[in-house]
Design an enzyme around this catalytic site. Structure first.
Site, PDB file in Angstrom:
ATOM      1  N   TYR A   1      -2.724  -1.452  10.125  1.00 28.82           N
ATOM      2  CA  TYR A   1      -2.740  -1.710   8.680  1.00 28.82           C
ATOM      3  C   TYR A   1      -1.468  -1.162   8.043  1.00 28.82           C
ATOM      4  CZ  TYR A   1      -4.120  -1.461   3.768  1.00 28.82           C
ATOM      5  OH  TYR A   1      -4.165  -1.593   2.385  1.00 28.82           O
TER       6      TYR A   1
ATOM      7  N   SER B   1       0.849  -1.191   0.000  1.00 29.16           N
ATOM      8  CA  SER B   1       0.000   0.000   0.000  1.00 29.16           C
ATOM      9  C   SER B   1       0.881   1.236   0.000  1.00 29.16           C
ATOM     10  CB  SER B   1      -0.896   0.018   1.251  1.00 29.16           C
ATOM     11  OG  SER B   1      -1.564   1.256   1.383  1.00 29.16           O
TER      12      SER B   1
END
Length: 254
Positions: free
Chosen positions: A151, A138
């Site tokens: 995350y 990400s």
């Protein structure tokens, strides 16, 4: 990565980025196996497509991954590409003591899951021609969103793990990192239509163009994620951190 003729396993293939990439890779001339928790979602992904298959996978369980690997290689021994895409994103408030259930689930799914699956398939992949592992990280691995700390941390860890894999398996397995920006998917509530996020079709178009480059770049970076990936190198980390979190807050509340 060769553009066609692969047998590709992609986790998290029942929705979002996983589903979109699975279908596009299939349409490019690859055999594709999608894996995930929900059989009905996987069936929707493969509907009407020959040479596209579905296998249920419990990515949270070491025993589940071992069982999955046995079923996978028994049915599809020509698998030569693994795409670790399955992931969850949970909001957390670090300003106070809080329940860590979401944090622990995020680590299990986003970090331990890919590590365990890669480990279970390494001996197989090093024997395959044109073997590839693609780890989906990400942009938040490089500049964090303060509301999703675990995350971000798992994606940063997979980024580092991917670099190590690339060095250790050099000449045996091609190792690629795919780092998406904010994309309109169901990763979080309401994200499918969130303003300012990249439409899924546009993201997938860019990714497929990059994946078919020869040689394939070791990092697949669409244009919208590059400001995060290179913020620190460009001396813009603090500014980018502030702007990213302000944008995210406005997008969720707007």
């Amino acid at each position: 990565m060769k553009p066609s003729g692969n047998t590709i396993l992609i986790t998290g293939g029942g929705s979002g980025i996983g589903q979109a990439l699975a279908q596009r890779l299939h349409d490019a001339g690859n055999t594709v196996i999608v894996a995930g928790r929900r059989q009905n979602a996987l069936d929707e992904t493969i509907a009407g497509r020959a040479n596209m298959h579905a296998l249920v996978l419990d990515i949270e369980s070491p025993e589940g991954i071992a069982d999955f690997t046995e079923r996978l290689l028994g049915a599809y021994p020509s698998v030569n590409v693994l795409i670790n895409n399955a992931g969850i994103m949970r909001f957390e408030d670090l300003a106070q003591t809080h329940d860590l259930t979401d944090a622990e689930a995020t680590i299990t799914t986003n970090l331990l899951g890919p590590i365990r699956l890669i480990n279970s398939l390494t001996d197989h992949l090093v024997k395959q021609s044109d073997a590839v592992v693609i780890n989906v990280t990400s942009g938040l691995a490089f500049v964090p969103l303060t509301t999703t700390p675990t995350y971000n941390a798992t994606k940063a860890a997979i980024h580092s793990y991917t670099i190590t894999l690339r060095e250790v398996l050099k000449g045996k397995v091609e190792i690629i990192e795919l780092a998406p920006p904010a994309v309109q998917t169901g990763l979080t509530h309401g994200q499918e239509t969130r303003p300012g996020y990249q439409p899924l079709t546009d993201f997938t178009d860019e990714v497929m163009a990059l994946l078919t480059q020869q040689p394939t770049p070791p990092e697949i970076l669409v244009e919208r994620v590059r400001f995060l990936r290179f913020a620190e190198a460009n001396g813009q980390f603090d500014e980018t951190l502030t702007k990213l979190n302000a944008f995210a807050a406005q997008a969720r509340n707007g």
